[in-house]
Design a protein around this motif. Sequence first.
Motif, PDB file in Angstrom:
ATOM      1  N   THR A   4     -35.721  62.480  63.357  1.00  0.00           N
ATOM      2  CA  THR A   4     -35.038  61.722  64.400  1.00  0.00           C
ATOM      3  C   THR A   4     -36.019  60.879  65.197  1.00  0.00           C
ATOM      4  O   THR A   4     -35.752  59.708  65.497  1.00  0.00           O
ATOM      5  CB  THR A   4     -34.282  62.675  65.348  1.00  0.00           C
ATOM      6  OG1 THR A   4     -33.397  63.488  64.576  1.00  0.00           O
ATOM      7  CG2 THR A   4     -33.494  61.905  66.380  1.00  0.00           C
ATOM      8  N   LEU A  34     -35.840  56.745  65.466  1.00  0.00           N
ATOM      9  CA  LEU A  34     -35.628  56.126  66.775  1.00  0.00           C
ATOM     10  C   LEU A  34     -36.822  55.272  67.183  1.00  0.00           C
ATOM     11  O   LEU A  34     -36.651  54.167  67.727  1.00  0.00           O
ATOM     12  CB  LEU A  34     -35.375  57.200  67.832  1.00  0.00           C
ATOM     13  CG  LEU A  34     -34.013  57.890  67.805  1.00  0.00           C
ATOM     14  CD1 LEU A  34     -33.960  59.004  68.850  1.00  0.00           C
ATOM     15  CD2 LEU A  34     -32.888  56.889  68.053  1.00  0.00           C
ATOM     16  N   CYS A  65     -39.907  57.049  71.046  1.00  0.00           N
ATOM     17  CA  CYS A  65     -38.536  57.152  70.532  1.00  0.00           C
ATOM     18  C   CYS A  65     -37.489  56.783  71.580  1.00  0.00           C
ATOM     19  O   CYS A  65     -36.320  56.562  71.237  1.00  0.00           O
ATOM     20  CB  CYS A  65     -38.266  58.552  69.990  1.00  0.00           C
ATOM     21  SG  CYS A  65     -38.123  59.834  71.264  1.00  0.00           S
ATOM     22  N   ASN A 124     -36.158  58.648  73.831  1.00  0.00           N
ATOM     23  CA  ASN A 124     -35.204  59.741  74.077  1.00  0.00           C
ATOM     24  C   ASN A 124     -35.966  60.912  74.706  1.00  0.00           C
ATOM     25  O   ASN A 124     -36.645  61.664  74.008  1.00  0.00           O
ATOM     26  CB  ASN A 124     -34.542  60.165  72.761  1.00  0.00           C
ATOM     27  CG  ASN A 124     -33.408  61.149  72.976  1.00  0.00           C
ATOM     28  OD1 ASN A 124     -33.507  62.075  73.778  1.00  0.00           O
ATOM     29  ND2 ASN A 124     -32.318  60.958  72.241  1.00  0.00           N
ATOM     30  N   LYS A 125     -35.858  61.040  76.021  1.00  0.00           N
ATOM     31  CA  LYS A 125     -36.603  62.082  76.728  1.00  0.00           C
ATOM     32  C   LYS A 125     -36.174  63.480  76.297  1.00  0.00           C
ATOM     33  O   LYS A 125     -36.983  64.405  76.269  1.00  0.00           O
ATOM     34  CB  LYS A 125     -36.435  61.924  78.237  1.00  0.00           C
ATOM     35  CG  LYS A 125     -37.119  60.690  78.804  1.00  0.00           C
ATOM     36  CD  LYS A 125     -36.954  60.617  80.312  1.00  0.00           C
ATOM     37  CE  LYS A 125     -37.664  59.386  80.865  1.00  0.00           C
ATOM     38  NZ  LYS A 125     -37.497  59.278  82.327  1.00  0.00           N
ATOM     39  N   ARG A 126     -34.900  63.648  75.968  1.00  0.00           N
ATOM     40  CA  ARG A 126     -34.434  64.976  75.552  1.00  0.00           C
ATOM     41  C   ARG A 126     -35.066  65.397  74.229  1.00  0.00           C
ATOM     42  O   ARG A 126     -35.396  66.560  74.021  1.00  0.00           O
ATOM     43  CB  ARG A 126     -32.909  64.995  75.465  1.00  0.00           C
ATOM     44  CG  ARG A 126     -32.223  64.970  76.838  1.00  0.00           C
ATOM     45  CD  ARG A 126     -30.714  64.921  76.723  1.00  0.00           C
ATOM     46  NE  ARG A 126     -30.076  65.059  78.025  1.00  0.00           N
ATOM     47  CZ  ARG A 126     -29.947  64.075  78.910  1.00  0.00           C
ATOM     48  NH1 ARG A 126     -30.429  62.863  78.612  1.00  0.00           N
ATOM     49  NH2 ARG A 126     -29.372  64.275  80.073  1.00  0.00           N
TER      50      ARG A 126
END
Length: 216
Positions: A92, A96, A141, A143-145
Amino acid sequence: MAAIKKQSLVDQIYQRLRENIITMQLPLGSHLNVNELQSQMGVSCTPIREAINRLQQEGLVVYENNVGARVLMLDEHDVREIQELAATLQVTAVRLALRQGDRQRMALEIREQIRRYEQALTPQEEVGAVHELVGVFYHNCGNKRLDNSMIAIQGQQLLLRYLYCSCAGHGKNQADFERIYQGVLKNDPDAIIAALRENAERALPGILRCLKEKTS
């Protein structure tokens, strides 16, 4: 000139304990006695507890009822689970990062980590370079999560990488990292993912062998 950042006491204790766990100077399963650590480090219990909590968030320390904090234990099943989860997150992160990140900047960052890896003189230096190379995709990416999910197992990943890099005859992996670099330049996430997967598969027997040697 960039300002020099001063580490807090908690940061210093965390870094010291973390390195000792990853390099197995603190053996797997060993108990972390706060009072003993206080005596060894000459500090109060509060920063030690905070550092241990951070290590727990990274998966390097576990708490047990009536026992307290101890370094994690690992067996073959654990190693395979960590590798499988890391691979899932990497897929992922790579896709991303190539979709949303600056590929030229990522390529430069990866090239720098390959240089560090090639010049590494110790397992710790090798591990640091590989960790930062893979981290390029998480940092870019958007996306912090996802980045936070990787933090939850990055300590365990570092430990596995150290096991591999410290194992006699482990060999260098420049070819895999060059494939990753070329994949970024060509905007080819499948090539990057394949290189990461094959690198992990190649390392697995060495990790398991070294784990057995150090825990037998």
